[in-house]
Each structure stands twice: as C-alpha cells, then as structure tokens.
Motif scaffolding. Sequence first.
Motif, PDB file in Angstrom:
ATOM      1  N   ASN A 202       0.846  -1.213   0.000  1.00 21.66           N
ATOM      2  CA  ASN A 202       0.000   0.000   0.000  1.00 21.66           C
ATOM      3  C   ASN A 202       0.865   1.240   0.000  1.00 21.66           C
ATOM      4  N   LYS A 203       0.303   2.281  -0.544  1.00 25.62           N
ATOM      5  CA  LYS A 203       1.026   3.566  -0.501  1.00 25.62           C
ATOM      6  C   LYS A 203       0.275   4.504   0.432  1.00 25.62           C
ATOM      7  N   ILE A 204       1.063   5.328   1.151  1.00 24.16           N
ATOM      8  CA  ILE A 204       0.409   6.374   1.938  1.00 24.16           C
ATOM      9  C   ILE A 204       0.804   7.732   1.355  1.00 24.16           C
ATOM     10  N   LYS A 205      -0.087   8.696   1.586  1.00 20.01           N
ATOM     11  CA  LYS A 205       0.223  10.062   1.122  1.00 20.01           C
ATOM     12  C   LYS A 205       0.846  10.820   2.279  1.00 20.01           C
ATOM     13  N   VAL A 206       1.965  11.471   1.999  1.00 23.40           N
ATOM     14  CA  VAL A 206       2.553  12.296   3.047  1.00 23.40           C
ATOM     15  C   VAL A 206       2.831  13.692   2.492  1.00 23.40           C
ATOM     16  N   ASN A 207       2.982  14.618   3.417  1.00 25.58           N
ATOM     17  CA  ASN A 207       3.310  15.972   2.990  1.00 25.58           C
ATOM     18  C   ASN A 207       4.588  16.389   3.680  1.00 25.58           C
ATOM     19  N   ASP A 208       5.418  17.059   2.916  1.00 25.76           N
ATOM     20  CA  ASP A 208       6.665  17.568   3.475  1.00 25.76           C
ATOM     21  C   ASP A 208       6.781  19.025   3.046  1.00 25.76           C
ATOM     22  N   LEU A 209       7.225  19.879   3.960  1.00 27.62           N
ATOM     23  CA  LEU A 209       7.248  21.311   3.652  1.00 27.62           C
ATOM     24  C   LEU A 209       8.251  21.647   2.552  1.00 27.62           C
ATOM     25  N   GLY A 212       6.860  18.784  -0.665  1.00 27.79           N
ATOM     26  CA  GLY A 212       5.460  18.808  -1.065  1.00 27.79           C
ATOM     27  C   GLY A 212       4.779  17.481  -0.764  1.00 27.79           C
ATOM     28  N   ASP A 213       3.685  17.183  -1.496  1.00 24.86           N
ATOM     29  CA  ASP A 213       2.953  15.924  -1.298  1.00 24.86           C
ATOM     30  C   ASP A 213       3.634  14.822  -2.077  1.00 24.86           C
ATOM     31  N   PHE A 214       3.740  13.662  -1.481  1.00 25.15           N
ATOM     32  CA  PHE A 214       4.219  12.505  -2.249  1.00 25.15           C
ATOM     33  C   PHE A 214       3.701  11.217  -1.631  1.00 25.15           C
ATOM     34  N   GLU A 215       3.841  10.145  -2.394  1.00 22.48           N
ATOM     35  CA  GLU A 215       3.383   8.839  -1.911  1.00 22.48           C
ATOM     36  C   GLU A 215       4.587   7.993  -1.555  1.00 22.48           C
ATOM     37  N   ILE A 216       4.393   7.153  -0.566  1.00 17.52           N
ATOM     38  CA  ILE A 216       5.504   6.315  -0.124  1.00 17.52           C
ATOM     39  C   ILE A 216       4.903   5.009   0.419  1.00 17.52           C
ATOM     40  N   ALA A 217       5.642   3.913   0.288  1.00 15.23           N
ATOM     41  CA  ALA A 217       5.106   2.617   0.734  1.00 15.23           C
ATOM     42  C   ALA A 217       4.832   2.646   2.235  1.00 15.23           C
ATOM     43  N   GLN A 218       3.704   2.037   2.603  1.00 13.91           N
ATOM     44  CA  GLN A 218       3.318   1.988   4.011  1.00 13.91           C
ATOM     45  C   GLN A 218       4.320   1.142   4.803  1.00 13.91           C
ATOM     46  N   TRP A 256      16.139  11.019   6.719  1.00 11.69           N
ATOM     47  CA  TRP A 256      15.051  10.468   7.528  1.00 11.69           C
ATOM     48  C   TRP A 256      13.765  10.272   6.740  1.00 11.69           C
ATOM     49  N   ILE A 257      13.719  10.704   5.493  1.00 10.72           N
ATOM     50  CA  ILE A 257      12.471  10.578   4.715  1.00 10.72           C
ATOM     51  C   ILE A 257      12.025   9.127   4.646  1.00 10.72           C
TER      52      ILE A 257
END
Length: 556
Positions: A202-209, A212-218, A256-257
Amino acid sequence: MITNKQLADIIFPDIKETIDDLEKRYPERNLPEGAEVTRFAPSPTGFLHTGSLFTSLICRKVATQSKGIFYVRLEDTDTKREIQGSGEQLLSQLKIFNIVPDEGYLGDHDEGQYGPYVQSKRANIYRVAIKYLIEKGRAYPCFCSPEELEEIRRDQEKNKQNPGYYGEYAKCARLTNEERVERIQKGEPFVIRFRSTGNHLNKIKVNDLVHGDFEIAQNDQDIVIYKSDGLPTYHFAHCVDDHFMRTTTVIRGEEWISSLPIHVELFEAMGWKAPRYAHLPVIMKVDEATGNKRKLSKRLDSEAAVSYFLEDGYPPEALIMYLMTIANSNFEEWIFANKFEHMEDFVFSFSKMSLEGALFDIGKLNFFAREILVKKSKEEIYKTALEYSQKYNPELLDLIERNPKYFMDIMNIEREKENPRKDYEKYGNLPELIGFFYEDRYNNIIKNPLPFNEKFTKEVISETLSALRDGLSYDLDEQNWFANMKAIGGSHGFAANNKEYKANPEAFKGTIGDVAELLRITLTGRKNSPNLYYVMQILGKAECDRRINLVISLLK
Ligand code: GLU
C-alpha cells in the motif's frame, strides 16, 4: 488467559503514570497563532557536522520568524556511540554561530517546562508510552536472539523478500501472552517491538514542507521501539518527545524521509497528531577521486566538521551567510542588495528551498568571508584575530603580540576607504599572507628562490633595485611616489605604460609594472601583496634598504 493489560503490568510493574498524566504534565503550549516550535536533536556522538549547523540554523530561523520556540534535545539513547563531552561542545559551537536555543538542553543545564531534554533521563516517559501500546496490543516483547535474526535475514535473502521483522517472519508477534510471561519469568532477555498493521504494497500520502505531497510505501515492519538496555530507539523517542514537547515542525536531514512511514504509523497508533515535517537537502561535494557528487563525509571531508572553519579562522557569520544561500535561492540576491548586512531580516521560506542537495562551494564561502572581514575596523580585526589565535593559532598569536599596533597597521592597508580591498577571508592563513612584514619570517622566505620574471637578468634586477633604493622617496603621497618610481624606471629603460611599451618593444627592458613587480618580490617574497606603497610605508626606509641589499647580495 493473560490479557494485554496484565502483560503490560508484568513488564512494567513500576510504571503507574498514564498517557493522560503526561498530557497534563506537558500541556499544549500557549503561543500566538502560527508560532512554530522547532527543535535541533543532535546525538552526542562527535563534532558538530556542517549539515547539523544548517539544520539548526533553519530551526532557529523558523521559530524566530513565527515568534515560536526553538529548543535542543539531546538524543543520547545510543550509549555505545556516545562521546563524553560532545553534547556541551555542540552547544558551545552553536553559540559561536549565534544559534541560541530558547529552551531545552543547553550544555550544562536544562531550561524549560517540557523536559527533561536529555533522552536518557526520559526513560520513564517512554515506558509509560510503551506500556500503553502493549495494553492496546500494538507492542509486544521479542525474544529473538541475534542468531535467529540472522537466520531470518538469510531466509529473506534466499527468497528474495524484503529484509526485516514483519508478517510471517515476525515470529514473536504470534506468541501467546502465556508464552511471553513464561519466557520473561525465566529471565530471557527481550526487546519490545511495535506491531505494525501496515502493508508494504500500500502507498500512503505524506506531505513535506520542502518536498510537497508525495506517496511512499506503508510501513509493515515491527520495529524495535525499546531496547534491552531500557532505552527507546530513535523512531519511538522521536514520536514521544516531539509529541510531549509539542513540536509543531520537525526539521531534519533528508536521510530520515525513508523512515517517515514508520513515524506516521507510530503517531497513529498512539492516537496523536503527527507534526509537520521538513526534510532538508543534504550538503554534497564532488568526490575528487571519482568526480561524482556525494554527501559530505565525516571521514573524508574536513569541511564536514564545523570546527574546521573555526580552526581555519573563518568569520562565523560567513558560514551562516553561505548556508543561507543553500537554504533559499533568493537569499543571495537579497544579501547583495542589503550590502551583506542584517541577514536576520531576511524572510526564510521552505518553498524556496531547492530539492537538490547543494554542492559545497568553498569559493562562495570565501567570497562572503571577504565581504564580512572588509567591513570590520582595524580594532575589530585585532580583537577577533587575537581571540582566534589564542584559541587556535600560536603562530599568528606570536605575530600579533609582538606589536599589536604594527599588526593593526598591516591589516589596515587600504581598509578605511570607499572601496576597500578584500584581501582576507580568514585568519588561518594570515601568517602566510602577512608574515613578510616581520623580519625573521622575511629572512626565511628569501632563503627560497624568489619568483622574478625570467626575462630579466640578474644584472638588470640588481641595477633596477639599486636605483630604486637610492632614488625612491618615502615622504611622498601614493600618486607622487608612483610618479617617482616611473621616472626611475624610465631612466633605466622601462616604459611608463603598456602603450608606450607596445609601440616600440625593442626600445625597452619592460614596463613600469615590471619595475613594481621586481620591488614587490624583493620586499615581500611574493608576487601578490597588499598595496606596495603602504607596505613600504609600514616597513620604513631602513628595513626596505636592508631587504634590497640582501636580495642584491643573493643575486651575485
Ligand atoms: N538524533 C537524530 C540525528 O542526530 C535526530 C534526527 C531528528 O532531527 O529527528 O540525526
């Protein structure tokens, strides 16, 4: 049947406090709307890294700009890697760069209502949180030995599976509470693992200042959150501390991303709102051996340690100014327009941060350093150079202490004028640059061959130097002195300027520029020096004559 609650009580019988108690002890901060709470969270494992100075600079800036709080937390849970005294040193180095926290770990003491700010002193706080997760069934003790973990790793490699402790490989996740209690009571060592409910597919949506917004594996890893030494791991401590210290924005290095999915799941499991994140680009350099870009390395690159710049005598403001150009693409233009002053007025924004790792550019740092040193008065130069040399540079200290006024006169050459010369970027190379002003050092310099232009014979050099020694006046202003030198050159076959020379090169030995160079090399041992007129004024006629005679005798 043993419940999770009973299991939690068996593992942590002394922990009576609850999450609610901690929520009350560490209430939401009472800050104005929009105020950011940021933190710098170094591990006391060595020197202040240039990347960490960059991070703490941004943390300080963001907090100040929003009328928030910037605090320091010492992350000392990795006791094996700890270097005694490095925590204090980190704080004192930050101070040199004028990065002063509002609260937290301050080196010799803590300040603030959200402490302790040293992780090893927070063991009970982590235990409260871990006990809570065990009760909820989101954490469990794991008894796997290093050998068993190694076997799992080998299996995964063989089956081309992702490494780690998850799913079918997480065997302790499937023990019954009875089995757990039995093994604990037998005295088997254990760690506590988080129970992930995620799926790697699964992918989750995250936001980073910054990103920006991106998807990354759960996350699907049952990571260790509590070690057998009674301390938490980084991931868990980050979640607990940034929650209870009420951090609004976690600013940290880009490395740390990849852990973000773990952190997102930990915050969810605790029922807490996660902070905002800003992952800063890493500072890179071009590897001399391969020509490829790589991260600044503690092991390979001296500029990775902030102490390198201090030991070399760079003005601290220059490094900060330089790091700001990495932070925001519009800063450079801004600071030019503001004449390299008042950088505290610059408004930083995450959106203007480049995503690419910045290449460390020592040339640009030198540029800023020259701009900063040129603005200092001779008294300020004296004071800062003295402080620097007392700490780091006995050779320079010796020169300064011989005669402070003489040192100030040297450093003041062409300083107090409209367009002062930007001769210096740091104090570390001053002995080399101004050493010739001191007789003993000059005598050493001229033991080596002098870099005279090869087109001149020894006879021409000696003749020209003697004429200058006998004819050049020390009582003239710069313009007339130069005219005096031209006249002497003219009567010894040197053209007064390039034009005259080019019109009839056969008729001349060279130009007035060559004459000045012969004299400069003779008096300083170098092709480049501060303005020759002032060099001669400072040295005085007697010493200049001595030097000319010495060089003439060496030419014989
Ligand atoms: N102790 C971690 C480090 O030194 C802190 C990372 C963070 O800022 O969360 O890398």
